[in-house]
Design a protein around this motif. Structure first.
Motif, PDB file in Angstrom:
ATOM      1  N   GLY A  55       5.373 -12.059   1.071  1.00 49.72           N
ATOM      2  CA  GLY A  55       6.316 -10.990   0.804  1.00 49.72           C
ATOM      3  C   GLY A  55       5.701  -9.786   0.129  1.00 49.72           C
ATOM      4  O   GLY A  55       6.181  -8.652   0.273  1.00 49.72           O
ATOM      5  N   LEU A  56       4.628 -10.000  -0.600  1.00 48.10           N
ATOM      6  CA  LEU A  56       3.960  -8.878  -1.268  1.00 48.10           C
ATOM      7  C   LEU A  56       3.475  -7.834  -0.265  1.00 48.10           C
ATOM      8  O   LEU A  56       3.500  -6.636  -0.546  1.00 48.10           O
ATOM      9  N   TRP A  57       3.053  -8.284   0.907  1.00 49.78           N
ATOM     10  CA  TRP A  57       2.564  -7.343   1.913  1.00 49.78           C
ATOM     11  C   TRP A  57       3.706  -6.531   2.502  1.00 49.78           C
ATOM     12  O   TRP A  57       3.514  -5.371   2.894  1.00 49.78           O
ATOM     13  N   TYR A  58       4.912  -7.111   2.569  1.00 55.74           N
ATOM     14  CA  TYR A  58       6.080  -6.343   3.009  1.00 55.74           C
ATOM     15  C   TYR A  58       6.441  -5.284   1.967  1.00 55.74           C
ATOM     16  O   TYR A  58       6.869  -4.190   2.306  1.00 55.74           O
ATOM     17  N   VAL A  59       6.293  -5.622   0.693  1.00 54.92           N
ATOM     18  CA  VAL A  59       6.557  -4.667  -0.390  1.00 54.92           C
ATOM     19  C   VAL A  59       5.550  -3.521  -0.301  1.00 54.92           C
ATOM     20  O   VAL A  59       5.924  -2.339  -0.354  1.00 54.92           O
TER      21      VAL A  59
END
Length: 137
Positions: A55-59
């Motif tokens: 999810g960090l990469w989506y952020v």
């Protein structure tokens, strides 16, 4: 920022783990962050759900798609895991970014006027305690 510590004196952006609304809200409260700082994590959670560490990469992609990241900016990435796991790293933007990413087809729709879960009406029965066959005492 929390406890007299201002993380934004050393970084330009914060990339918060989108592990759930409570996580985002409490990290924001603890660090004294505002809605602008928390928006990327909230929107990643809204669109993709809790995808664990990914999810960090989506952020980060959200910040890039919203053109928040400029050459020389520093980003503090904060990831959280099971138990007491917390990992951090600082990234530096090496060039101005213009590439398309996973947000390309929907970035103009974010942030939405409401973040109500569109599935709650159809699937809210899942949380109905009267339909549960498992009871905790």
């Amino acid at each position: 920022m929390g406890a007299g510590l201002n993380l934004k004196t050393g970084v330009d952006h914060l990339c918060i783990h989108p592990g759930g609304r409570a996580i985002i809200d409490e990290v924001g409260k603890s660090l004294g962050l505002d809605d602008y700082d928390l928006e990327p994590a909230r929107m990643a959670l809204h669109r993709f759900g809790n995808t664990s560490a990914g999810g960090l990469w989506y952020v980060l992609g959200y910040m890039e798609a919203k053109q928040r990241l400029k050459k020389g900016n520093k980003i503090l990435m904060i990831s959280l895991g099971a138990g007491f796991k917390c990992n951090n790293c600082v990234w530096e933007v090496m060039r101005d970014l213009g590439d398309v990413n996973v947000w390309k087809d929907s970035i103009d729709q974010y942030p939405p006027e409401t973040v109500v879960n569109p599935f709650i009406e159809k699937l809210s029965w899942i949380n109905d305690e009267h339909l549960s066959f498992v009871r905790f005492h």
